[in-house]
Design a protein around this motif. Structure first.
Motif, short mmCIF file in Angstrom:
data_model
loop_
_atom_site.label_atom_id
_atom_site.label_comp_id
_atom_site.label_asym_id
_atom_site.label_seq_id
_atom_site.Cartn_x
_atom_site.Cartn_y
_atom_site.Cartn_z
N GLY A 82 56.86 -49.87 -31.78
CA GLY A 82 57.15 -48.75 -32.66
C GLY A 82 57.90 -49.11 -33.93
O GLY A 82 58.37 -48.22 -34.65
N GLY A 83 58.00 -50.40 -34.22
CA GLY A 83 58.71 -50.80 -35.43
C GLY A 83 60.17 -50.38 -35.37
O GLY A 83 60.87 -50.65 -34.40
N ALA A 84 60.62 -49.68 -36.39
CA ALA A 84 62.02 -49.23 -36.46
C ALA A 84 62.16 -47.74 -36.15
O ALA A 84 63.21 -47.15 -36.45
N VAL A 85 61.14 -47.13 -35.56
CA VAL A 85 61.22 -45.71 -35.25
C VAL A 85 62.40 -45.43 -34.31
O VAL A 85 63.12 -44.44 -34.48
N GLY A 86 62.61 -46.30 -33.34
CA GLY A 86 63.72 -46.09 -32.40
C GLY A 86 65.07 -46.15 -33.07
O GLY A 86 65.96 -45.35 -32.77
N ALA A 87 65.24 -47.07 -33.99
CA ALA A 87 66.53 -47.23 -34.66
C ALA A 87 66.79 -46.13 -35.68
O ALA A 87 67.94 -45.74 -35.91
N LEU A 88 65.73 -45.62 -36.29
CA LEU A 88 65.90 -44.68 -37.40
C LEU A 88 65.50 -43.25 -37.07
O LEU A 88 65.66 -42.35 -37.89
N VAL B 230 65.21 -58.18 -25.07
CA VAL B 230 65.59 -57.01 -24.28
C VAL B 230 66.08 -55.85 -25.15
O VAL B 230 65.90 -54.68 -24.77
N THR B 231 66.70 -56.11 -26.29
CA THR B 231 67.26 -55.02 -27.10
C THR B 231 66.16 -54.09 -27.59
O THR B 231 66.24 -52.86 -27.42
N GLY B 232 65.13 -54.66 -28.18
CA GLY B 232 64.03 -53.83 -28.67
C GLY B 232 63.30 -53.11 -27.57
O GLY B 232 62.88 -51.96 -27.73
N GLU C 53 63.89 -46.13 -24.02
CA GLU C 53 64.69 -44.93 -24.24
C GLU C 53 63.98 -43.95 -25.17
O GLU C 53 64.09 -42.73 -25.01
N LEU C 54 63.22 -44.47 -26.11
CA LEU C 54 62.58 -43.63 -27.11
C LEU C 54 61.47 -42.77 -26.53
O LEU C 54 61.40 -41.57 -26.81
N VAL C 55 60.59 -43.35 -25.72
CA VAL C 55 59.43 -42.60 -25.23
C VAL C 55 59.39 -42.46 -23.71
O VAL C 55 58.57 -41.71 -23.18
N GLY C 56 60.25 -43.19 -23.00
CA GLY C 56 60.23 -43.15 -21.54
C GLY C 56 59.50 -44.36 -20.98
O GLY C 56 58.55 -44.87 -21.60
N LYS C 57 59.91 -44.80 -19.81
CA LYS C 57 59.35 -46.03 -19.25
C LYS C 57 57.87 -45.90 -18.88
O LYS C 57 57.16 -46.91 -18.80
N GLU C 58 57.41 -44.67 -18.68
CA GLU C 58 56.00 -44.48 -18.34
C GLU C 58 55.09 -44.59 -19.55
O GLU C 58 53.86 -44.62 -19.40
#
Length: 394
Positions: free
Chosen positions: A252-258, A305-307, A313-318
């Motif tokens: 997802g690139g930087a979508v999670g961070a931003l 592991v960080t990314g 966390e952003l979309v869920g483990k599924e």
């Protein structure tokens, strides 16, 4: 039972596409350097970017431009060997960038059909091991793009499409794409959004060439994907087509961070306008977080592991699925004994899954393979599983 690995992010340039590139004089092209005394059998050079073309480098050795076209890029036999070596059970192949974006409108539909039929044939001959994402003739008239989507639904091994961020040339928020979104929503094909065009080179500064492709690949590609996703969200594409299913490349690139920052800016913005700027409208009806949880999947290509934790966390483990990005990021150099060397890029992405999920075996198995099996309807029972990979997960 050993974990099953499914690779949803792996590329190939099939023979028909290489023939197309060999016939071209401008990038993208396949350049065949002349033999010299020092190099009697030079490898063909894959020239994707205009900056790598011989015409842009008149004083450079042509055999050093672009990247050498090895079997990694085009040979299905090599792909299967790579899969066996790294214990990958099933791969969902996609045409590597720049796809067919460069073709004239009258040529694009027939080439799209040729490439897609070739990928279907490859998949058919390797049951349970190979599926594919199709490619669209995006330079063609809209009606022919829609026809191509309908054709892909008739191919039994096609599980989606790969789509660059330029769309028809003006980005994925272009209203002219609406019939395409409608057809893709109706087809239920997964939309694999992948970067190619990057960021303007000036943002990397005057010393950018000193580090080769590091900044364009590590920063430009992820930001390109991030911007494309946010542009789609801001104009309400996921509100108008709520059943679209999107897979974002490179976690997802930087979508999670931003993402939270984007949402805060949305909530504080006082003026939204229609695409003609003729009237004021409301902003996105759903939050970015809602869209990510309902419409978006991510690959697990984070190299650490960080990314990967951010992606989960952003979309869920599924909704996270493993990928290799083969044939890119191969080992630097070769093994001394001539044996095929293990790809560090694969090892780090597998190991990250093991570290992030620890004792959560269900989550680990999901990201490595079962999430993709469920989402894409893959039949992985036609081949026996690869050898034990638990040592890579420690």
């Amino acid at each position: 039972m050993d974990p099953l690995i499914v690779d949803v992010h792996t590329h190939i340039y099939p023979p028909s596409y290489l023939a197309l590139l060999s016939s071209r004089k401008d990038p993208p092209l396949l350049h065949h350097p002349k033999a010299t005394g020092d190099n009697p059998k030079p490898s063909p050079r894959l020239i994707i970017l205009p900056s790598d073309a011989p015409s842009a480098n008149p004083h450079a050795d042509p055999s050093t431009l672009g990247r050498p076209l090895t079997e990694d890029y085009s040979s299905l036999t090599h792909v299967l060997q790579f899969m066996d070596q790294h214990r990958i059970h099933t791969s969902v192949l996609s045409l590597a960038n720049p796809w067919l974006d460069f073709l004239a409108p009258d040529l694009a539909p027939s080439w799209a059909r040729t490439v897609n039929e070739e990928l279907e044939s490859i998949s058919f001959k390797n049951p349970g091991r190979v599926y594919f994402f199709g490619t669209l003739p995006l330079s063609a008239p809209i009606s022919e793009i829609v026809d191509s989507i309908l054709f892909l639904t008739s191919l039994s091994h096609c599980r989606g499409i790969i789509l660059g961020t330029s769309g028809l040339g003006s980005g994925l928020d272009d209203p002219a794409l609406n019939p395409v979104w409608a057809a893709l929503e109706q087809s239920s094909l997964l939309i694999f959004i992948h970067p190619h065009y990057g960021l303007p080179t000036d943002v990397f500064g005057p010393r950018r060439n000193e580090s080769g492709h590091v900044m364009p690949l590590s920063l430009g590609f992820p930001m390109e994907t991030t911007i494309a996703m946010v542009r789609m969200f801001l104009v309400g594409i996921f509100d108008e087509y709520p059943r679209l299913r999107v897979l974002l490349a490179h976690a997802g690139g930087a979508v999670g961070a931003l993402g939270d920052r984007v949402q805060s800016c949305v909530e504080h913005e006082r003026g939204y306008y229609s695409h003609t700027q003729a009237e004021r409208i409301k902003g996105p009806r759903r939050s970015l977080k809602e869209v990510l949880k309902m419409n978006v999947w991510l690959d697990a290509i984070s190299y650490g592991v960080t990314g990967l934790r951010i992606a989960v966390e952003l979309v869920g483990k599924e909704r996270v699925m493993w990928g290799s990005d083969h044939p890119f990021f191969p080992p630097v150099g070769g093994s001394e004994d001539g044996e095929e060397e293990e790809w560090a890029s694969v090892r780090t992405n597998v190991a990250a899954v093991g570290e992030v999920f620890g004792k959560d075996e269900q989550g680990m198995r999901g990201v490595l393979g079962s999430n993709a099996v469920k989402l894409l309807g893959l039949d992985t029972q036609q081949e026996q599983l690869m050898p034990d990979i638990r040592s890579d997960l420690q």
